[in-house]
Write a protein that holds these residues in place. Structure first.
Motif, PDB file in Angstrom:
ATOM      1  N   LEU A   1     -41.159  35.424 -43.193  1.00  0.00           N
ATOM      2  CA  LEU A   1     -41.206  36.886 -43.095  1.00  0.00           C
ATOM      3  C   LEU A   1     -40.319  37.321 -41.938  1.00  0.00           C
ATOM      4  CD1 LEU A   1     -45.048  37.517 -43.547  1.00  0.00           C
ATOM      5  CD2 LEU A   1     -43.265  37.416 -45.292  1.00  0.00           C
ATOM      6  N   ALA A   2     -39.375  38.219 -42.223  1.00  0.00           N
ATOM      7  CA  ALA A   2     -38.435  38.693 -41.193  1.00  0.00           C
ATOM      8  C   ALA A   2     -38.241  40.202 -41.341  1.00  0.00           C
ATOM      9  CB  ALA A   2     -37.106  37.956 -41.312  1.00  0.00           C
ATOM     10  N   PRO A   3     -39.214  40.994 -40.850  1.00  0.00           N
ATOM     11  CA  PRO A   3     -39.099  42.457 -40.967  1.00  0.00           C
ATOM     12  C   PRO A   3     -38.195  43.036 -39.884  1.00  0.00           C
ATOM     13  CG  PRO A   3     -41.158  41.903 -39.910  1.00  0.00           C
ATOM     14  CD  PRO A   3     -40.482  40.594 -40.257  1.00  0.00           C
ATOM     15  N   LEU A   4     -36.921  42.709 -39.952  1.00  0.00           N
ATOM     16  CA  LEU A   4     -35.963  43.133 -38.925  1.00  0.00           C
ATOM     17  C   LEU A   4     -35.617  44.604 -39.113  1.00  0.00           C
ATOM     18  CD1 LEU A   4     -33.652  40.003 -39.082  1.00  0.00           C
ATOM     19  CD2 LEU A   4     -35.582  40.414 -37.562  1.00  0.00           C
ATOM     20  N   ARG A   5     -35.672  45.349 -38.020  1.00  0.00           N
ATOM     21  CA  ARG A   5     -35.367  46.783 -38.087  1.00  0.00           C
ATOM     22  C   ARG A   5     -34.072  47.133 -37.380  1.00  0.00           C
ATOM     23  NH1 ARG A   5     -40.726  49.667 -36.431  1.00  0.00           N
ATOM     24  NH2 ARG A   5     -40.716  48.053 -34.843  1.00  0.00           N
ATOM     25  N   PHE A   6     -33.475  46.161 -36.693  1.00  0.00           N
ATOM     26  CA  PHE A   6     -32.150  46.340 -36.108  1.00  0.00           C
ATOM     27  C   PHE A   6     -31.506  44.976 -35.982  1.00  0.00           C
ATOM     28  CE2 PHE A   6     -35.338  46.311 -32.765  1.00  0.00           C
ATOM     29  CZ  PHE A   6     -34.894  45.276 -31.947  1.00  0.00           C
ATOM     30  N   GLY A   7     -30.192  44.963 -35.836  1.00  0.00           N
ATOM     31  CA  GLY A   7     -29.438  43.712 -35.756  1.00  0.00           C
ATOM     32  C   GLY A   7     -28.206  43.819 -36.634  1.00  0.00           C
ATOM     33  N   ALA A   8     -27.355  42.826 -36.539  1.00  0.00           N
ATOM     34  CA  ALA A   8     -26.124  42.840 -37.330  1.00  0.00           C
ATOM     35  C   ALA A   8     -25.686  41.411 -37.608  1.00  0.00           C
ATOM     36  CB  ALA A   8     -25.027  43.587 -36.571  1.00  0.00           C
ATOM     37  N   GLY A   9     -24.882  41.274 -38.633  1.00  0.00           N
ATOM     38  CA  GLY A   9     -24.306  39.969 -38.939  1.00  0.00           C
ATOM     39  C   GLY A   9     -25.279  39.027 -39.602  1.00  0.00           C
ATOM     40  N   ILE A  10     -24.910  37.772 -39.591  1.00  0.00           N
ATOM     41  CA  ILE A  10     -25.695  36.733 -40.240  1.00  0.00           C
ATOM     42  C   ILE A  10     -26.916  36.412 -39.383  1.00  0.00           C
ATOM     43  CG2 ILE A  10     -25.656  34.311 -40.951  1.00  0.00           C
ATOM     44  CD1 ILE A  10     -22.649  34.710 -41.518  1.00  0.00           C
ATOM     45  N   LYS A  11     -28.087  36.393 -39.999  1.00  0.00           N
ATOM     46  CA  LYS A  11     -29.328  36.077 -39.289  1.00  0.00           C
ATOM     47  C   LYS A  11     -29.610  34.589 -39.500  1.00  0.00           C
ATOM     48  CE  LYS A  11     -29.247  40.601 -39.422  1.00  0.00           C
ATOM     49  NZ  LYS A  11     -28.367  40.908 -40.528  1.00  0.00           N
ATOM     50  N   GLY A  12     -29.466  33.818 -38.438  1.00  0.00           N
ATOM     51  CA  GLY A  12     -29.562  32.363 -38.511  1.00  0.00           C
ATOM     52  C   GLY A  12     -30.841  31.844 -39.128  1.00  0.00           C
ATOM     53  N   LYS A  13     -31.972  32.459 -38.808  1.00  0.00           N
ATOM     54  CA  LYS A  13     -33.241  31.961 -39.347  1.00  0.00           C
ATOM     55  C   LYS A  13     -33.344  32.184 -40.848  1.00  0.00           C
ATOM     56  CE  LYS A  13     -34.797  30.158 -35.691  1.00  0.00           C
ATOM     57  NZ  LYS A  13     -34.673  28.704 -35.586  1.00  0.00           N
ATOM     58  N   LEU A  14     -32.708  33.226 -41.365  1.00  0.00           N
ATOM     59  CA  LEU A  14     -32.733  33.451 -42.814  1.00  0.00           C
ATOM     60  C   LEU A  14     -31.821  32.462 -43.534  1.00  0.00           C
ATOM     61  CD1 LEU A  14     -32.936  37.344 -42.821  1.00  0.00           C
ATOM     62  CD2 LEU A  14     -34.728  35.731 -43.462  1.00  0.00           C
ATOM     63  N   VAL A  15     -30.695  32.118 -42.916  1.00  0.00           N
ATOM     64  CA  VAL A  15     -29.835  31.073 -43.483  1.00  0.00           C
ATOM     65  C   VAL A  15     -30.585  29.745 -43.454  1.00  0.00           C
ATOM     66  CG1 VAL A  15     -27.714  29.725 -43.157  1.00  0.00           C
ATOM     67  CG2 VAL A  15     -27.651  32.203 -42.906  1.00  0.00           C
ATOM     68  N   GLU A  16     -31.229  29.469 -42.329  1.00  0.00           N
ATOM     69  CA  GLU A  16     -32.000  28.229 -42.201  1.00  0.00           C
ATOM     70  C   GLU A  16     -33.105  28.158 -43.262  1.00  0.00           C
ATOM     71  OE1 GLU A  16     -33.365  25.814 -38.382  1.00  0.00           O
ATOM     72  OE2 GLU A  16     -34.446  27.719 -38.587  1.00  0.00           O
ATOM     73  N   ALA A  17     -33.761  29.271 -43.526  1.00  0.00           N
ATOM     74  CA  ALA A  17     -34.804  29.302 -44.561  1.00  0.00           C
ATOM     75  C   ALA A  17     -34.215  28.920 -45.923  1.00  0.00           C
ATOM     76  CB  ALA A  17     -35.446  30.685 -44.623  1.00  0.00           C
ATOM     77  N   MET A  18     -33.056  29.470 -46.250  1.00  0.00           N
ATOM     78  CA  MET A  18     -32.419  29.135 -47.527  1.00  0.00           C
ATOM     79  C   MET A  18     -32.032  27.661 -47.579  1.00  0.00           C
ATOM     80  SD  MET A  18     -30.161  32.514 -48.483  1.00  0.00           S
ATOM     81  CE  MET A  18     -29.809  33.234 -46.903  1.00  0.00           C
ATOM     82  N   GLN A  19     -31.491  27.149 -46.483  1.00  0.00           N
ATOM     83  CA  GLN A  19     -31.120  25.736 -46.428  1.00  0.00           C
ATOM     84  C   GLN A  19     -32.337  24.842 -46.628  1.00  0.00           C
ATOM     85  OE1 GLN A  19     -29.305  25.822 -42.515  1.00  0.00           O
ATOM     86  NE2 GLN A  19     -27.250  25.587 -43.387  1.00  0.00           N
ATOM     87  N   CYS A  20     -33.471  25.271 -46.116  1.00  0.00           N
ATOM     88  CA  CYS A  20     -34.708  24.480 -46.215  1.00  0.00           C
ATOM     89  C   CYS A  20     -35.442  24.708 -47.534  1.00  0.00           C
ATOM     90  CB  CYS A  20     -35.637  24.832 -45.060  1.00  0.00           C
ATOM     91  SG  CYS A  20     -35.025  24.295 -43.453  1.00  0.00           S
ATOM     92  N   GLY A  21     -34.961  25.629 -48.349  1.00  0.00           N
ATOM     93  CA  GLY A  21     -35.619  25.901 -49.624  1.00  0.00           C
ATOM     94  C   GLY A  21     -36.863  26.762 -49.491  1.00  0.00           C
ATOM     95  N   THR A  22     -36.918  27.564 -48.440  1.00  0.00           N
ATOM     96  CA  THR A  22     -38.069  28.442 -48.214  1.00  0.00           C
ATOM     97  C   THR A  22     -37.666  29.886 -48.457  1.00  0.00           C
ATOM     98  OG1 THR A  22     -38.852  26.904 -46.515  1.00  0.00           O
ATOM     99  CG2 THR A  22     -39.865  29.080 -46.565  1.00  0.00           C
ATOM    100  N   PRO A  23     -38.223  30.515 -49.497  1.00  0.00           N
ATOM    101  CA  PRO A  23     -37.902  31.923 -49.762  1.00  0.00           C
ATOM    102  C   PRO A  23     -38.340  32.831 -48.614  1.00  0.00           C
ATOM    103  CG  PRO A  23     -38.884  30.900 -51.686  1.00  0.00           C
ATOM    104  CD  PRO A  23     -39.068  29.939 -50.540  1.00  0.00           C
ATOM    105  N   SER A  24     -37.795  34.040 -48.606  1.00  0.00           N
ATOM    106  CA  SER A  24     -38.103  34.964 -47.514  1.00  0.00           C
ATOM    107  C   SER A  24     -38.289  36.381 -48.018  1.00  0.00           C
ATOM    108  CB  SER A  24     -36.969  34.937 -46.483  1.00  0.00           C
ATOM    109  OG  SER A  24     -35.766  35.393 -47.067  1.00  0.00           O
TER     110      SER A  24
END
Length: 197
Positions: free
Chosen positions: A63-86
């Motif tokens: 779960l990543a309820p981000l309300r600000f930020g920009a660019g690639i979010k490393g933890k979301l890429v890591e989740a995809m690499q690990c096979g964990t939906p988000s």
């Protein structure tokens, strides 16, 4: 994001799914974050993980309820690499998946976010499809092989035209100017300090 998750989204998830447990991992949590640790409510602040990928692999949903930020979010890429939906927000998914379907759900409304998290957790078919979408995003947008040739060509181009590059590199020139200026004033300060000794 952690505070918003705890105060707004987590109660909505627990209302639908009372046995749900959430673990927040991250090095150096602030005192404000540590105060959110509520095991009786299924909300655990875990602190630093010895192996972040292992934690993400063992999770059912990120779960990543981000309300600000920009660019690639490393933890979301890591989740995809690990096979964990988000489940994330439009800001969380911004610039990360192109026109490919997201690895889970994208929701900005807290109730929709909570509903999506519960649905993704409980529906195996939906979860497997989201996992597959994540692998496809990694394969189509983040593999090193997709970018290595262009990166090498760009580096060679800069090397071969270094003077030209430096003339048009405003940020680099500005950083160099300020670095040299700070060094100049530091050296003057050291001179003055040494005079007094």
């Amino acid at each position: 994001a952690v505070q918003y998750l705890k105060e707004t989204i987590w109660p909505l998830i627990r209302k639908q799914f009372p046995e749900a447990v959430l673990q927040i991992s991250g090095a150096y949590p602030s005192q404000k974050v540590l105060q959110l640790h509520q095991p009786k409510e299924g909300f655990h602040i875990m602190g630093r993980a010895n192996d972040a990928q292992e934690v993400v692999k063992n999770a059912r949903v990120v779960l990543a309820p981000l309300r600000f930020g920009a660019g690639i979010k490393g933890k979301l890429v890591e989740a995809m690499q690990c096979g964990t939906p988000s489940v994330t927000t439009n800001i969380g998914a911004e610039s990360m998946h192109g026109n490919l379907p997201w690895s889970g759900f994208i929701a900005d409304d807290s109730q929709v976010f909570a509903d999506a998290a519960v649905e993704l957790y409980q529906d195996k078919t939906l979860w497997l499809k989201a996992q597959e979408n994540g692998f496809r995003i990694i394969e189509k947008r983040y593999l090193k092989a997709l970018f290595v040739d262009d990166l090498i060509q760009h580096i060679l181009k800069v090397q071969n035209h270094l003077k030209q590059h430096r003339l048009h590199n405003f940020m680099g020139a500005m950083l160099q100017h300020h670095t040299l200026t700070s060094t100049k004033y530091m050296s003057r300060w050291i001179e003055e300090k040494n005079k007094k000794i």
